[in-house]
Design an enzyme around this catalytic site. Structure first.
Site, PDB file in Angstrom:
ATOM      1  N   HIS A 367       0.813  -1.219   0.000  1.00  0.00           N
ATOM      2  CA  HIS A 367       0.000   0.000   0.000  1.00  0.00           C
ATOM      3  C   HIS A 367       0.850   1.274   0.000  1.00  0.00           C
ATOM      4  O   HIS A 367       0.480   2.281   0.606  1.00  0.00           O
ATOM      5  CB  HIS A 367      -0.964   0.008   1.195  1.00  0.00           C
ATOM      6  CG  HIS A 367      -1.679  -1.282   1.405  1.00  0.00           C
ATOM      7  ND1 HIS A 367      -2.596  -1.785   0.500  1.00  0.00           N
ATOM      8  CD2 HIS A 367      -1.583  -2.219   2.397  1.00  0.00           C
ATOM      9  CE1 HIS A 367      -3.048  -2.956   0.929  1.00  0.00           C
ATOM     10  NE2 HIS A 367      -2.441  -3.244   2.075  1.00  0.00           N
ATOM     11  N   CYS A 368       1.984   1.209  -0.693  1.00  0.00           N
ATOM     12  CA  CYS A 368       2.906   2.359  -0.742  1.00  0.00           C
ATOM     13  C   CYS A 368       3.277   2.817   0.666  1.00  0.00           C
ATOM     14  O   CYS A 368       3.349   4.023   0.947  1.00  0.00           O
ATOM     15  CB  CYS A 368       2.304   3.518  -1.532  1.00  0.00           C
ATOM     16  SG  CYS A 368       2.046   3.142  -3.276  1.00  0.00           S
ATOM     17  N   ALA A 369       3.500   1.848   1.545  1.00  0.00           N
ATOM     18  CA  ALA A 369       3.841   2.170   2.935  1.00  0.00           C
ATOM     19  C   ALA A 369       4.790   1.107   3.483  1.00  0.00           C
ATOM     20  O   ALA A 369       4.515   0.475   4.503  1.00  0.00           O
ATOM     21  CB  ALA A 369       2.574   2.264   3.781  1.00  0.00           C
TER      22      ALA A 369
END
EC number: 2.8.1.7
Length: 413
Positions: A367-369
């Protein structure tokens, strides 16, 4: 608006994409945190623009050009009112939240960060709100600091106060985590930052679609969000910045429209907001975003909040009836409409693929995290998120699909 409910069945009818079947099953779209769907009202204004007054803005005096300019600048005023910015010049149209944050990092950051200064972020940030600051810190030999999180992925006041100090020049923080659903008290964080002479840049990608925003109350110096997460078109975002800050910032892109005067060897810049909008702007997208805002306002944020709260709490409770399912983040009553989870030992991509066969759309991955994934001790997760067009039927469809997925992967061949 003060309404506390809306007719979700009527809302669903506004979204043509939800009428289709996926894998011969009704579509349960639970991925609005990544991209929301677009109502017919927004589709109609986009169609109307291209059919009736497609033209460039600011440059022409002909009728179509004037209509396009009016539509574009009226959209800016709609956004200004939506977030209660003081001046229309404080609204910069960009390609999205990522582009907005990068403008702040490159324009404000490069001019105001020096060696030894500190930039404060958290581990819950989307990459768009870590990487630009990480790179700024490298360019300037500054220090990137992280506010510690509790075991539930929340921030405590004592930790915030202990991290922000007189060396802090920028605090960059998400209003709402795109993974955990954590809702950060950005008003309090802004106050602490200002007490130390720092500015605060807020990633509002996950807050603007779901809660009323008031820049005069929050007192953020910069606030960024995207249209595609709030029922609008892709490719359009907003950077809000306090006028006195934006006036002293240099543009980061150069070309047409953002200039005042160009000679052979030098140029001067246009006034705000145009100096940050080089080239032909996102005309149709801005007009579409304004219509999306009108749609949200017609539903009312009180009603949206109540609807999402009920759905999220229901989903939280139902999902935890599945043995081996772990939910990450704050308790059900302290989170936004996001539930990130893992199911037993099944890889999240397998989970997402399996539930898709049952018509359920969820997100899987980091999740781009990635820093947050490391903090959680996992490589990836699955995520369900809720918006105005979701129902308990969607949740039930997800839960049933998860149960079937677990049963399938537990089967001994």
């Amino acid at each position: 608006m003060a309404e506390h409910s809306f007719d979700v069945k009527a809302v669903i009818k506004d979204f043509p994409i939800l009428e289709q079947k996926v894998n011969n099953k009704r579509l349960a779209y639970l991925d609005s945190t990544a991209t929301s769907q677009t109502p017919v009202q927004v589709l109609n204004v986009l169609d109307d623009y291209y059919k009736r007054y497609n033209s460039n803005v600011h440059r022409g005096v002909h009728t179509l050009g004037s209509l396009a300019t009016d539509g574009y600048e009226n959209a800016r005023e709609t956004v200004r009112r939506f977030i209660n910015a003081k001046y229309f010049e404080e609204i910069i149209f960009t390609r999205g939240t990522t582009a907005s944050i990068n403008i702040v990092a490159h324009s404000y950051g490069d001019a105001n960060i020096s060696e030894g200064d500190e930039i404060v972020v958290t581990e819950m940030e989307h990459h768009a709100n870590i990487v630009p600051w990480q790179q700024l810190a490298k360019r300037k030999n500054a220090t990137l600091k992280f506010i510690p999180m509790t075991k539930d992925g929340e921030l405590q006041l004592d930790d915030i106060k202990a991290t922000i100090n007189d060396k802090t020049k920028i605090v960059a923080i998400a209003h709402v985590s795109n993974v955990l659903g954590t809702i950060n008290d950005v008003k309090t964080i802004a106050k602490i930052a200002h007490e130390h002479g720092a500015v605060i840049s807020v990633d509002g990608a996950q807050s603007a679609p779901h809660m009323a925003l008031d820049m005069q109350d929050i007192d953020a110096d910069f606030y960024s969000f995207s249209g595609h997460k709030m029922l609008g078109p892709t490719g359009i975002g907003v950077l809000y910045g306090k006028r006195e800050l934006l006036q002293n910032m240099e543009p980061v892109e150069f070309g047409g429209d953002m200039i005042d005067f160009v000679s052979k060897y030098d140029s001067t810049w246009a006034d705000l907001p145009t100096k940050f909008e080089a080239g032909t702007p996102l005309i149709a997208q801005a007009i579409g975003l304004a219509e999306a805002i009108h749609y949200i306002e017609n539903l009312g944020f009180n009603a949206i909040h109540q609807h999402e709260k009920e759905l999220t709490e229901y989903a939280y409770e139902q999902m935890l009836t599945i043995d081996g399912l772990e939910i990450y983040g704050p308790p059900k009553d302290r989170r936004a409409g996001v539930i990130t989870f893992n199911l037993a030992d099944i890889h999240p991509h397998d989970v997402a693929t399996a539930v898709d066969t049952e018509g359920v759309a969820v997100r899987a991955g980091h999740h781009c995290a990635q820093p947050l994934m490391k903090w959680l001790g996992v490589s990836s997760t699955a995520r369900a998120s809720f918006y105005v067009y979701n129902t308990k039927e969607d949740v039930d469809q997800l839960v049933q699909a998860l149960k079937q997925t677990k049963e399938f992967f537990s089967y001994e061949f």
